[in-house]
Motif scaffolding. Sequence first.
Motif, PDB file in Angstrom:
ATOM      1  N   TYR A  69       0.840  -1.201   0.000  1.00 33.72           N
ATOM      2  CA  TYR A  69       0.000   0.000   0.000  1.00 33.72           C
ATOM      3  C   TYR A  69       0.878   1.255   0.000  1.00 33.72           C
ATOM      4  CZ  TYR A  69       0.878  -0.050   5.094  1.00 33.72           C
ATOM      5  OH  TYR A  69       1.468  -0.074   6.332  1.00 33.72           O
ATOM      6  N   PHE A  70       0.269   2.388  -0.398  1.00 29.36           N
ATOM      7  CA  PHE A  70       0.964   3.675  -0.370  1.00 29.36           C
ATOM      8  C   PHE A  70       1.050   4.179   1.065  1.00 29.36           C
ATOM      9  CE2 PHE A  70      -0.834   3.858  -4.763  1.00 29.36           C
ATOM     10  CZ  PHE A  70       0.366   3.958  -5.446  1.00 29.36           C
ATOM     11  N   THR A  71       2.172   4.803   1.387  1.00 28.89           N
ATOM     12  CA  THR A  71       2.394   5.276   2.759  1.00 28.89           C
ATOM     13  C   THR A  71       2.096   6.753   2.937  1.00 28.89           C
ATOM     14  OG1 THR A  71       4.707   5.784   2.278  1.00 28.89           O
ATOM     15  CG2 THR A  71       4.212   3.570   3.087  1.00 28.89           C
ATOM     16  N   ASP A  72       1.939   7.481   1.843  1.00 30.71           N
ATOM     17  CA  ASP A  72       1.772   8.932   1.911  1.00 30.71           C
ATOM     18  C   ASP A  72       0.697   9.354   0.909  1.00 30.71           C
ATOM     19  OD1 ASP A  72       2.534  11.833   0.947  1.00 30.71           O
ATOM     20  OD2 ASP A  72       3.576  11.589   2.857  1.00 30.71           O
ATOM     21  N   LYS A  73      -0.095  10.344   1.250  1.00 30.56           N
ATOM     22  CA  LYS A  73      -1.210  10.752   0.391  1.00 30.56           C
ATOM     23  C   LYS A  73      -0.771  11.558  -0.834  1.00 30.56           C
ATOM     24  CE  LYS A  73      -2.268  14.959   3.041  1.00 30.56           C
ATOM     25  NZ  LYS A  73      -3.305  15.671   3.832  1.00 30.56           N
ATOM     26  N   HIS A  74       0.494  11.967  -0.882  1.00 33.28           N
ATOM     27  CA  HIS A  74       0.979  12.792  -1.989  1.00 33.28           C
ATOM     28  C   HIS A  74       1.750  11.997  -3.049  1.00 33.28           C
ATOM     29  CE1 HIS A  74      -0.212  16.422   0.128  1.00 33.28           C
ATOM     30  NE2 HIS A  74       0.448  16.014   1.192  1.00 33.28           N
ATOM     31  N   VAL A  75       1.832  10.691  -2.913  1.00 35.65           N
ATOM     32  CA  VAL A  75       2.689   9.895  -3.805  1.00 35.65           C
ATOM     33  C   VAL A  75       2.326  10.099  -5.273  1.00 35.65           C
ATOM     34  CG1 VAL A  75       3.410   7.580  -4.471  1.00 35.65           C
ATOM     35  CG2 VAL A  75       3.164   8.154  -2.050  1.00 35.65           C
ATOM     36  N   ILE A  76       1.060   9.884  -5.626  1.00 36.68           N
ATOM     37  CA  ILE A  76       0.681   9.983  -7.036  1.00 36.68           C
ATOM     38  C   ILE A  76       0.872  11.410  -7.541  1.00 36.68           C
ATOM     39  CG2 ILE A  76      -1.186   9.705  -8.697  1.00 36.68           C
ATOM     40  CD1 ILE A  76      -2.332   7.508  -6.976  1.00 36.68           C
ATOM     41  N   GLU A  77       0.511  12.379  -6.740  1.00 33.74           N
ATOM     42  CA  GLU A  77       0.703  13.782  -7.128  1.00 33.74           C
ATOM     43  C   GLU A  77       2.166  14.085  -7.393  1.00 33.74           C
ATOM     44  OE1 GLU A  77      -0.233  18.292  -5.390  1.00 33.74           O
ATOM     45  OE2 GLU A  77      -0.606  16.511  -4.161  1.00 33.74           O
ATOM     46  N   ASP A  78       3.061  13.599  -6.547  1.00 28.51           N
ATOM     47  CA  ASP A  78       4.492  13.847  -6.731  1.00 28.51           C
ATOM     48  C   ASP A  78       5.013  13.181  -8.009  1.00 28.51           C
ATOM     49  OD1 ASP A  78       4.549  15.335  -4.434  1.00 28.51           O
ATOM     50  OD2 ASP A  78       5.372  13.741  -3.171  1.00 28.51           O
ATOM     51  N   ILE A  79       4.528  11.987  -8.295  1.00 27.37           N
ATOM     52  CA  ILE A  79       4.934  11.299  -9.521  1.00 27.37           C
ATOM     53  C   ILE A  79       4.474  12.073 -10.750  1.00 27.37           C
ATOM     54  CG2 ILE A  79       4.507   9.238 -10.937  1.00 27.37           C
ATOM     55  CD1 ILE A  79       4.452   7.633  -8.295  1.00 27.37           C
ATOM     56  N   VAL A  80       3.216  12.483 -10.760  1.00 32.96           N
ATOM     57  CA  VAL A  80       2.666  13.236 -11.892  1.00 32.96           C
ATOM     58  C   VAL A  80       3.424  14.540 -12.091  1.00 32.96           C
ATOM     59  CG1 VAL A  80       0.632  14.480 -12.739  1.00 32.96           C
ATOM     60  CG2 VAL A  80       0.377  12.204 -11.724  1.00 32.96           C
ATOM     61  N   ASN A  81       3.748  15.222 -11.011  1.00 35.94           N
ATOM     62  CA  ASN A  81       4.474  16.499 -11.119  1.00 35.94           C
ATOM     63  C   ASN A  81       5.839  16.315 -11.759  1.00 35.94           C
ATOM     64  OD1 ASN A  81       2.389  17.961 -10.006  1.00 35.94           O
ATOM     65  ND2 ASN A  81       3.235  17.976  -7.929  1.00 35.94           N
ATOM     66  N   LEU A  82       6.534  15.235 -11.424  1.00 33.53           N
ATOM     67  CA  LEU A  82       7.844  14.993 -12.019  1.00 33.53           C
ATOM     68  C   LEU A  82       7.732  14.724 -13.518  1.00 33.53           C
ATOM     69  CD1 LEU A  82       9.657  12.808  -9.319  1.00 33.53           C
ATOM     70  CD2 LEU A  82      10.296  15.103 -10.081  1.00 33.53           C
ATOM     71  N   PHE A  83       6.788  13.885 -13.917  1.00 33.74           N
ATOM     72  CA  PHE A  83       6.615  13.609 -15.341  1.00 33.74           C
ATOM     73  C   PHE A  83       6.178  14.865 -16.098  1.00 33.74           C
ATOM     74  CE2 PHE A  83       6.191   8.958 -14.292  1.00 33.74           C
ATOM     75  CZ  PHE A  83       7.220   8.533 -15.122  1.00 33.74           C
ATOM     76  N   SER A  84       5.393  15.709 -15.470  1.00 34.94           N
ATOM     77  CA  SER A  84       4.936  16.939 -16.108  1.00 34.94           C
ATOM     78  C   SER A  84       6.065  17.955 -16.242  1.00 34.94           C
ATOM     79  CB  SER A  84       3.783  17.558 -15.306  1.00 34.94           C
ATOM     80  OG  SER A  84       2.674  16.683 -15.243  1.00 34.94           O
ATOM     81  N   LYS A  85       6.963  17.958 -15.284  1.00 36.85           N
ATOM     82  CA  LYS A  85       8.049  18.935 -15.270  1.00 36.85           C
ATOM     83  C   LYS A  85       9.139  18.596 -16.273  1.00 36.85           C
ATOM     84  CE  LYS A  85      11.266  21.186 -12.041  1.00 36.85           C
ATOM     85  NZ  LYS A  85      11.718  21.267 -10.623  1.00 36.85           N
ATOM     86  N   TYR A  86       9.418  17.301 -16.469  1.00 37.23           N
ATOM     87  CA  TYR A  86      10.519  16.881 -17.337  1.00 37.23           C
ATOM     88  C   TYR A  86       9.977  16.014 -18.473  1.00 37.23           C
ATOM     89  CZ  TYR A  86      13.159  18.270 -13.184  1.00 37.23           C
ATOM     90  OH  TYR A  86      13.665  18.975 -12.116  1.00 37.23           O
TER      91      TYR A  86
END
Length: 231
Positions: A69-86
């Motif tokens: 399971y995911f341990t933090d509520k921001h995991v998917i958001e952080d992943i999406v932000n990285l792909f969007s940025k680069y």
Amino acid sequence: MSKVSICIANYKQDHYLPELKASIEKQTFKDYELCIYNDLEGCGSGEAFNRAIAMAKGSIIILMCADDYFTDKHVIEDIVNLFSKYDNLLHVSRYYYQFVDGDKSPVRAWRGDNIFELANNPSGLAFRRKDLINNKLTNKMFVEAPSLVKSVIGNSLAYDILPYDTAAVRVHKSTARSKDYYTKMWTSSPVEEWVKLGGDSILDDFTSLIQIKNYFTTQAVLKEICNFIKY
């Protein structure tokens, strides 16, 4: 069409799915779909993930095992932000920890910078779906996900690592840890496969020998010990 597809491989772990789904529902990023492949015939974890990915419509793929399971509520958001940025980013990895079923306290953590070793468990790994059209997970034991990372990024540096534990990986007596499973899936030496991928420092980790001893043959253990010495 959802932005993110969370691809879940499930082999007789239905009782853990509610916990995984609860961790997904807590995510701050909501534009996702769940692609769950129930591996009824025991095709292997690598192939089960491939079939889950084949169901996906999102532009970003995140892998999760049904019993983690995911341990933090921001995991998917952080992943999406990285792909969007680069735009040239091919893969997002992460730190993760293991816990023993029945006690959620971490017993071991993976927090290094070797991209292949961080992929020794698939939960939390992320890719662009377009890069998985011609790149698949293998069913070779212990390197199912690392082999995918290698085929996607090659020798490039087009990856990033979320520097916090994004996934909790459950350690328990699973169907993947049985003599029948090992007999079916054992096709090559895990140590040799790790060396090919570039995970050389995994040679300092002998925990795989314990699994092989407990669930497979003495001959296989001796061969792996020889390979540890060789490499």
